[in-house]
Design an enzyme around this catalytic site. Structure first.
Site, PDB file in Angstrom:
ATOM      1  N   TYR B  56       0.854  -1.191   0.000  1.00 55.62           N
ATOM      2  CA  TYR B  56       0.000   0.000   0.000  1.00 55.62           C
ATOM      3  C   TYR B  56       0.886   1.236   0.000  1.00 55.62           C
ATOM      4  O   TYR B  56       1.985   1.214   0.551  1.00 55.62           O
ATOM      5  CB  TYR B  56      -0.925   0.003   1.229  1.00 55.62           C
ATOM      6  CG  TYR B  56      -2.027  -1.034   1.189  1.00 55.62           C
ATOM      7  CD1 TYR B  56      -1.740  -2.378   1.375  1.00 55.62           C
ATOM      8  CD2 TYR B  56      -3.342  -0.666   0.968  1.00 55.62           C
ATOM      9  CE1 TYR B  56      -2.742  -3.331   1.351  1.00 55.62           C
ATOM     10  CE2 TYR B  56      -4.363  -1.613   0.951  1.00 55.62           C
ATOM     11  CZ  TYR B  56      -4.063  -2.942   1.142  1.00 55.62           C
ATOM     12  OH  TYR B  56      -5.065  -3.882   1.117  1.00 55.62           O
ATOM     13  N   GLU B  57       0.363   2.322  -0.569  1.00 56.82           N
ATOM     14  CA  GLU B  57       1.219   3.496  -0.779  1.00 56.82           C
ATOM     15  C   GLU B  57       1.641   4.182   0.520  1.00 56.82           C
ATOM     16  O   GLU B  57       2.524   5.022   0.519  1.00 56.82           O
ATOM     17  CB  GLU B  57       0.524   4.494  -1.705  1.00 56.82           C
ATOM     18  CG  GLU B  57      -0.723   5.103  -1.112  1.00 56.82           C
ATOM     19  CD  GLU B  57      -1.585   5.795  -2.162  1.00 56.82           C
ATOM     20  OE1 GLU B  57      -1.352   5.588  -3.361  1.00 56.82           O
ATOM     21  OE2 GLU B  57      -2.502   6.524  -1.767  1.00 56.82           O
ATOM     22  N   SER B  58       1.012   3.814   1.633  1.00 54.44           N
ATOM     23  CA  SER B  58       1.436   4.373   2.910  1.00 54.44           C
ATOM     24  C   SER B  58       2.810   3.854   3.330  1.00 54.44           C
ATOM     25  O   SER B  58       3.339   4.283   4.356  1.00 54.44           O
ATOM     26  CB  SER B  58       0.402   4.021   3.988  1.00 54.44           C
ATOM     27  OG  SER B  58       0.088   2.651   3.947  1.00 54.44           O
ATOM     28  N   GLY B  59       3.365   2.939   2.561  1.00 48.20           N
ATOM     29  CA  GLY B  59       4.704   2.450   2.861  1.00 48.20           C
ATOM     30  C   GLY B  59       4.727   1.045   3.437  1.00 48.20           C
ATOM     31  O   GLY B  59       5.786   0.521   3.786  1.00 48.20           O
TER      32      GLY B  59
END
Lengths: 272, 262
Positions: B56-59
């Site tokens: 996920y793009e939150s890392g």
């Protein structure tokens, strides 16, 4: 060297009317208490930078603090629109705001470039997107080595960055854990920085590769318990998903929103 | 396992999620968008593809959430991840660096060349409806090896030309990826609650390749804002299996309970 200040004094001292301000935190560790203090002190004409404006900027925009918002995804995550952002963009309430929108990749790179002291960030981005046609801060350059066409955006250099973290030690060194987003980059990219923390401890007890921001790279540290609610602080309290859903109805209506701000922000002290 | 007795007992939304989940193969590395893509990707992980790597793009890298995240950065994603990296690292090393096989995206609007609009309806300077914006999608769609898209089928969503190309499918003329170096294949399938579409190998125009059980060509035509084409050898999408439905419903129930604050 980080100075320990009350939240009121930190905001009063470092956030000036007209400033460019980044309050970061990627869903996690969003500095809501600091945002509320900015609203209470009725700061004006701010240029607000955040990858995901989230409820914190919805509140600042609706309260009339912003003249411009630079962002890459302006929604209520998993719920829908940010109605105050939309009302300002679509109808100019409570005032007209300018927007400058990017993609996440470009903003993340721009924060990193700001921290690195560079004037621009380069990325393989915006290919085929029409965002460059509405944002004159997106350009394309040719790689001097390969000839590849790459996107370039100016680095982000806020006047002030505000982030929230788990804890600081007595020298003002700050430990950030969990989803670290672009907080470290935001602090290092800014001229001034404020970090709110859940608590002060004697020892950060950090692993060698932990995300620690040295106190000498921070201007002010303020202790604000639950300072990220309704977002969350990993290891301290969970995200209030219910409030994120409830916000939709609050923010939809100008009067309901204004009442909410009066009752929950204006009438509260920072430690309330 | 039996599927026949389930035929009347699933919703079109479940059909969409199960079909989208089946698109993911075990071992793939998938950059996951929030909402329907996240639901499908986690169903895949909990059924036929336990080794699928979800990012996920939150890392959060290689995450295995027990409940579906409401936001892209829920604590659950971090706690169940192999590791969590900064957002710049996520986009620069992992996505741009070519480590992602599939980007799994949703959208508000999609056109016949699979361009996605999540920016606004109407004119940019005077929008009728302001949508959230690009987020991670513009670079996911070009830097991932290929892209799967899932959304509910409707005339409002499936338009001939999107109002704004936030994220590249194949461009306004279908040639948007031609001659561009270091770019992924782009959208390879679109999964809706009515059918599965793939881009025509030549023109890149979306073409229906499979109809879900009980869905007619007319149903799809009526829900699409352009004259949608059908493949010569049109398939019927396999029914959801009993275990897929059970696991999906369990997942959604767990998620609902948690998000209600219980």
């Amino acid at each position: 060297m980080a100075e320990f200040l009350s939240l009121h004094d930190a905001i009063a001292q470092y956030v000036e009317d007209g400033a460019t301000v980044a309050m970061e935190g990627f869903t996690h560790l969003i500095p809501f208490a600091a945002g509320h203090e900015v609203i209470r002190q009725r700061k004006q004409d701010l240029t607000l930078i955040r990858m995901t404006p989230d409820l914190i900027y919805d509140q600042l925009i609706g309260a009339g603090c912003a003249k411009k918002v630079i962002f890459s995804w302006g929604g209520n995550p998993g719920v829908g629109s940010l109605h105050r952002l939309r009302d300002a963009v679509e109808k100019g309430w409570p005032r007209h705001i300018d927007i400058l929108e990017h993609s996440h990749a470009a903003m993340a790179c721009a924060f990193e470039a700001g921290a690195a002291g560079l004037p621009l960030a380069v990325l393989r981005g915006y290919v085929g997107s029409e965002l460059p046609s509405v944002n004159d801060q997106i350009k394309f350059i040719e790689c001097p080595f390969t000839g590849e066409r790459l996107a370039a955006v100016p680095s982000i250099r806020p006047d002030v960055s505000v982030v929230h973290a788990q804890k600081a030690d007595r020298a003002g060194n700050v430990l950030v854990e969990g989803i670290v987003g672009v907080q470290k980059e935001a602090v290092l990219a800014a001229t001034r920085s404020i970090v709110t923390v859940e608590e002060i401890v004697d020892d950060l007890d950090a692993h060698p590769n932990a995300c620690v921001i040295p106190g000498w790279a921070i201007d002010a540290v303020a202790v604000v318990e639950k300072g990220a609610l309704p977002s969350y602080t990993h290891g301290y309290y969970p995200r209030n998903n219910r409030f994120y859903k409830e916000w939709d109805a609050i923010a939809r209506d100008r009067d309901v929103f204004s009442r909410w701000i009066d009752e929950n922000v204006m009438n509260q002290r920072e430690d309330a | 396992m039996s599927t026949l007795d389930m035929s009347q007992e699933y919703t079109s939304a479940e059909m969409m999620t199960v079909t989208a989940a089946r698109a993911l193969e075990n071992g793939m590395t998938c950059f996951v968008g929030i909402g329907l893509p996240s639901e499908a990707a986690n169903l895949a992980r909990l059924t036929h593809a336990p080794g699928v790597v979800l990012i996920y793009e939150s890392g959060t890298l290689q995450t295995k959430p027990d409940v579906l995240p409401l936001s892209i950065g829920d604590g659950e994603l971090c706690e169940s991840a192999l590791t969590t990296v900064s957002v710049p690292e996520m986009f620069r090393y992992w996505l741009q660096g070519g480590k992602v096989n599939v980007g799994f995206l949703g959208t508000a609007q999609i056109d016949r060349f699979a361009n996605l609009n999540t920016t606004l309806i109407g004119d940019y300077q005077a929008p009728k409806v302001r949508l959230p914006g690009g987020g991670g999608a513009p670079e996911i769609a070009t830097n991932a090896g290929e892209v799967f898209i899932t959304l509910k089928h409707s005339k409002r969503a499936f338009v001939k030309d999107v109002d704004f190309v936030t994220t590249l499918g194949f461009g306004r003329d279908g040639k948007g990826r031609d001659g561009v170096p270091n770019i992924g294949k782009g959208p390879t399938r679109v999964i809706t609650d009515l059918c599965v579409m793939k881009p025509d190998p030549e023109t890149k125009e979306l073409t229906v390749v499979s109809l879900h059980p009980g869905v007619s060509r007319e149903d799809v035509t009526e829900a699409t804002g352009w004259e949608i084409r059908f493949a010569d050898e049109l398939e019927s999408t396999p029914l959801p299996a009993e275990h897929e439905l059970r696991i999906l419903r369990d997942l959604k129930n767990r998620t609902e309970r948690q998000h209600a604050g219980e």
